[in-house]
Design an enzyme around this catalytic site. Structure first.
Site, PDB file in Angstrom:
ATOM      1  N   GLN B  90       0.871  -1.180   0.000  1.00  8.18           N
ATOM      2  CA  GLN B  90       0.000   0.000   0.000  1.00  8.18           C
ATOM      3  C   GLN B  90       0.904   1.224   0.000  1.00  8.18           C
ATOM      4  O   GLN B  90       1.796   1.335   0.846  1.00  8.18           O
ATOM      5  CB  GLN B  90      -0.892   0.006   1.241  1.00  8.18           C
ATOM      6  CG  GLN B  90      -1.941   1.108   1.183  1.00  8.18           C
ATOM      7  CD  GLN B  90      -2.823   1.138   2.412  1.00  8.18           C
ATOM      8  OE1 GLN B  90      -2.331   1.313   3.527  1.00  8.18           O
ATOM      9  NE2 GLN B  90      -4.118   0.981   2.233  1.00  8.18           N
ATOM     10  N   TYR B 144      -5.661  10.349   5.072  1.00  5.91           N
ATOM     11  CA  TYR B 144      -4.441  10.663   4.344  1.00  5.91           C
ATOM     12  C   TYR B 144      -4.733  11.493   3.089  1.00  5.91           C
ATOM     13  O   TYR B 144      -5.881  11.714   2.735  1.00  5.91           O
ATOM     14  CB  TYR B 144      -3.673   9.369   4.121  1.00  5.91           C
ATOM     15  CG  TYR B 144      -3.552   8.651   5.455  1.00  5.91           C
ATOM     16  CD1 TYR B 144      -2.854   9.236   6.518  1.00  5.91           C
ATOM     17  CD2 TYR B 144      -4.248   7.464   5.710  1.00  5.91           C
ATOM     18  CE1 TYR B 144      -2.808   8.640   7.773  1.00  5.91           C
ATOM     19  CE2 TYR B 144      -4.199   6.856   6.965  1.00  5.91           C
ATOM     20  CZ  TYR B 144      -3.487   7.456   7.994  1.00  5.91           C
ATOM     21  OH  TYR B 144      -3.465   6.877   9.241  1.00  5.91           O
ATOM     22  N   ARG B 192      -7.649   1.762  -2.178  1.00  7.21           N
ATOM     23  CA  ARG B 192      -8.471   1.685  -0.970  1.00  7.21           C
ATOM     24  C   ARG B 192      -9.166   3.032  -0.776  1.00  7.21           C
ATOM     25  O   ARG B 192      -8.535   4.089  -0.902  1.00  7.21           O
ATOM     26  CB  ARG B 192      -7.619   1.356   0.258  1.00  7.21           C
ATOM     27  CG  ARG B 192      -8.522   0.940   1.424  1.00  7.21           C
ATOM     28  CD  ARG B 192      -7.806   0.200   2.522  1.00  7.21           C
ATOM     29  NE  ARG B 192      -8.713  -0.779   3.115  1.00  7.21           N
ATOM     30  CZ  ARG B 192      -8.679  -1.171   4.378  1.00  7.21           C
ATOM     31  NH1 ARG B 192      -7.761  -0.700   5.182  1.00  7.21           N
ATOM     32  NH2 ARG B 192      -9.546  -2.052   4.843  1.00  7.21           N
ATOM     33  N   ARG B 312      -7.849  -7.625  11.652  1.00  5.74           N
ATOM     34  CA  ARG B 312      -7.576  -8.084  13.010  1.00  5.74           C
ATOM     35  C   ARG B 312      -7.788  -9.587  13.163  1.00  5.74           C
ATOM     36  O   ARG B 312      -7.080 -10.244  13.925  1.00  5.74           O
ATOM     37  CB  ARG B 312      -8.431  -7.281  13.991  1.00  5.74           C
ATOM     38  CG  ARG B 312      -7.992  -5.817  14.047  1.00  5.74           C
ATOM     39  CD  ARG B 312      -9.013  -4.955  14.779  1.00  5.74           C
ATOM     40  NE  ARG B 312     -10.271  -4.913  14.042  1.00  5.74           N
ATOM     41  CZ  ARG B 312     -11.366  -4.322  14.480  1.00  5.74           C
ATOM     42  NH1 ARG B 312     -11.361  -3.739  15.669  1.00  5.74           N
ATOM     43  NH2 ARG B 312     -12.457  -4.304  13.731  1.00  5.74           N
ATOM     44  N   CYS B 335     -10.500 -13.382  16.892  1.00  6.16           N
ATOM     45  CA  CYS B 335     -10.373 -12.008  17.389  1.00  6.16           C
ATOM     46  C   CYS B 335     -11.615 -11.654  18.206  1.00  6.16           C
ATOM     47  O   CYS B 335     -12.737 -11.952  17.804  1.00  6.16           O
ATOM     48  CB  CYS B 335     -10.264 -11.062  16.196  1.00  6.16           C
ATOM     49  SG  CYS B 335     -10.285  -9.319  16.630  1.00  6.16           S
ATOM     50  N   CYS B 338     -10.890  -6.591  20.940  1.00  5.49           N
ATOM     51  CA  CYS B 338     -10.500  -5.838  22.142  1.00  5.49           C
ATOM     52  C   CYS B 338      -9.714  -4.587  21.768  1.00  5.49           C
ATOM     53  O   CYS B 338      -9.584  -3.673  22.570  1.00  5.49           O
ATOM     54  CB  CYS B 338      -9.685  -6.720  23.081  1.00  5.49           C
ATOM     55  SG  CYS B 338      -7.991  -7.046  22.495  1.00  5.49           S
TER      56      CYS B 338
END
Lengths: 465, 465
Positions: B90, B144, B192, B312, B335, B338
């Site tokens: 990326q 960004y 993205r 995650r 996952c 948390c």
């Protein structure tokens, strides 16, 4: 709805009018605003939030003392006389805010203050019954006390918070108990709540469906779903008290023209289905850009909600229900979600619709005056934007602008009082089609103008790809 | 995907690791992190954002100079050697942030700075190709530079803003043109972007579908949808630079355990359907709590997206794809959202999963060691909360806690390293059922514990209603 039967499923949810004085007493303007909704054919008129507590807070209604009952009785009577609508007051408790930006939060309330709030809600509901209303609605949405207790951000560490869902639910449970004890268990009590908070660490439908279940168990006559409208992300303007609709969660509570129509319907659908699965038939109302009659019909027909709550759409045109019933859809003065009404609310000025005639405090009567169209709509491209202009129609109150593109999108995109318009959201390389209609304040429309076709040039980089 | 074929539809979206030094050079730890995903069976590995420009910004990778190419080449080679995954970096441009809370915004960029950014993206993509990557991904989401130009809040008044959609689209168009010119039109470029901004005045799917259409027209190999993660609502911690995932939009970008699973799938479905209706087959990936294999499967099977982006979930268990392929679903280290990984990112520490063994910088290998269960799970009600405790299992890395209620909800609710747990979201008057399983860090689970049933007392007010 626990003894209250509505003539239809169209609700006017609570909207502040700022049409009363600082004394919080009902005025003729207030009465006319709500009687107008009933004349227009709404099924349930919820009168703007009125404080259950003694408070100085500008031009907001109050129900905090018996001296407010005569005015409220006149309001209820006149709404009943104007149509078939049922009418309930929204009753509210809110905490203190200061021009410095400071605000009181729920963790600052002593136990005896909580007890007083519980009593105040009960007394207010009893006054609502004494005044002849058909029920009352607890304001447990947005930035106000009951909602702040329900919030996932409730910072209390005692039994009214304590980082547990049951702790957060304690106050609303005790308030309902107080209200039913003082106003009578047969007096219908609706509750407005947020389907989602839309703030950092705020609750989502994962919890709001459990909250809704509890409110159904507590005997709510109906649940009216809203979203957002919180102090936590409000933008403080120096010298002004915080306006809870000024942040992102405010965008969600009163969505402007760039948010999707019917944006909160999925929340209602999930909560309604969950209640049904738990054996509760409690009616659910949903708000949020539902002023297109086809959208409103679909929500009800598909069972995603039992009622549609249309605020700005019925402010723009209180005759919306009657026009829909008569099939006169093209006569509806359609809200364009410009949110001038929201700005007026935020600055404590009388809340009107900018599509009404200049200076009017109330929506004009529906009219049948013919309205001609003459002359040509013209379009040009200026600095990548599409610029429209058309000749003035002398009798017109405003002009509806319609757009269709080659991507399958078509419909009303704006309503303006001037005879020109700029399209800033058109995509290069696409074909657009525009027409306008002149409209009187009463909703009578001219025939459509000529349609202009326009090929917006593609940006140079597209040719290369 | 424009010449790039994936072995499956499982994407590791870009996640910062903070495993490199301040020099921005690839390290062994970085290589092992990404090779691990390939060994685990992912279809597309997107390497964390690397800066296209010369910048000092802590332990973040860079691709801003040819001197970074050897390290990147080794990274690409080792990922290719580890499995069938395709791998793309990326590439990102970001503006300046200061510890005072000040940040540079896009309206501060001079035209020549914009020209430089356009060239830098092109040069970076050419380096990605030279390093042996299968393509590159433009980071045009979150806080960004590219995303800030696309934003509805872009404040520029020139041709790169100007309150028009085309103005906001200009930079990404020119960047794509530069990238394709410098890296070759046959080098696959994914993009993205945010499906929704989730900030005040931010764009919604009404515009993101038009943005997606333009990106498809520009020849994007795929579109990877995220949401939120903006500076506009970030919470400034004194002395720290703004972390764009610290506000409500950050909740949306990295949703914690109180947000619904698959929460952004409706955005993907709407955008995908719109692209198809416009004749574009551009693959769409969607992220956001999709680590339940059944959810991921459904998204793809129903055509709501072409790929699932699991960040995650694959950090917790890089063998997720392989375990799903083998049907060993019960061996997945799930996952629990948390967000310790998010906190580590926000404080620039190496990003690990708290379910890994203490001190580990990488996920442990899958293991097949048997794990017993002995002793009894016990539950009690303490101050309205349900408290669970159970005996320690010596070999266990952590314990998965499962809950079912009488409302139709059942599943994993938490993963903890200690042998006790508190349920703060249980509703009074309902029956709950709990069990736990011990699990090794490699994913081997014990048999379920005994199941405890618990009737949580209803609050007193419910009896009255």
């Amino acid at each position: 709805m626990r003894g209250m039967t509505l003539p239809n499923r169209i609700m006017v949810p609570a909207m502040v009018t700022h049409l009363c004085g600082e004394d919080g007493v009902v005025t003729e303007d207030v009465i006319e605003r709500y009687a107008r909704y009933a004349r227009g054919g709404a099924g349930l008129v919820v009168v703007e939030a009125m404080a259950v507590h003694h408070v100085k807070s500008g031009p907001l209604l109050r129900i905090s003392d018996d001296r407010f009952v005569p005015g409220l009785r006149e309001l209820a009577r006149r709404v009943h006389d104007a149509g078939e609508a049922k009418v309930v007051p929204q009753i509210i408790h809110f905490l203190k805010v200061a021009r410095s930006g400071w605000r009181q939060t729920v963790d600052m309330l002593a136990p005896e203050e909580i007890e007083r709030i519980i009593e105040q809600f009960g007394d207010a509901a009893a006054r609502a019954r004494a005044a002849g209303f058909d029920g009352a609605e607890l304001h447990s949405a947005h930035a106000y006390t009951l909602s702040s207790f329900l919030s996932r951000t409730n910072p209390r560490t005692d039994a009214y918070g304590g980082q547990t869902l049951e702790g957060r639910l304690r106050l609303i449970g005790r308030v309902m108990e107080s209200v039913r004890r003082k106003a009578g268990a047969d007096f219908p009590i609706g509750i407005r709540l947020n389907g989602e908070e839309f703030i950092k660490n705020g609750y989502t439908v994962q919890e709001s469906r459990l909250i809704a279940l509890r409110l159904a168990e507590l005997g709510a006559a109906y649940l009216s779903l809203s979203a957002g409208g919180k102090f936590e992300d409000a933008v403080h303007e120096p010298g002004q008290v915080l306006f809870p609709y000024s942040g992102y969660s405010g965008d969600r509570a009163m969505p402007g023209d760039w948010l999707p129509r019917g944006l909160h319907v999925p929340l209602a659908a999930e909560i309604k289905a969950f209640l049904v699965s738990c054996g509760h038939a409690t009616p659910v109302a949903i708000a949020g850009k539902l002023s297109d009659p086809a959208d409103a019909e679909r929500v009800v027909a598909e069972g995603k909600a039992d009622m549609v709550a249309i605020a700005r759409g019925l402010l723009a045109d209180p005759d919306w229900p009657d026009k829909v019933r008569r099939g006169a859809l093209e006569r509806i003065v359609q809200c364009d979600y410009c949110n001038v009404c929201k700005a007026l609310d935020g600055t404590h000025r009388p809340v009107i619709c900018t599509l009404w005639p200049q200076g009017a405090l109330q929506a004009p009567a529906a009219d049948d005056a013919p309205l001609p169209w003459a002359g040509a709509l013209e379009a040009s491209v200026q600095a990548g934007r599409v610029a429209l202009k058309w000749p003035k129609v002398p009798e017109a109150g405003h002009y509806d602008v319609y757009r269709a593109d080659d991507l399958g999108n078509a419909g009303l995109v704006d309503a303006v009082k001037v005879n020109h318009w700029i399209d800033a959201t058109a995509l290069g390389g696409r074909r657009y089609r525009y027409y306008v209609r002149a409209r009187t304040a009463g909703g009578r429309a001219s025939p459509p103008s000529n349609t202009v076709f326009l090929d917006l040039p593609a940006p140079g980089v597209l040719a290369a790809s």
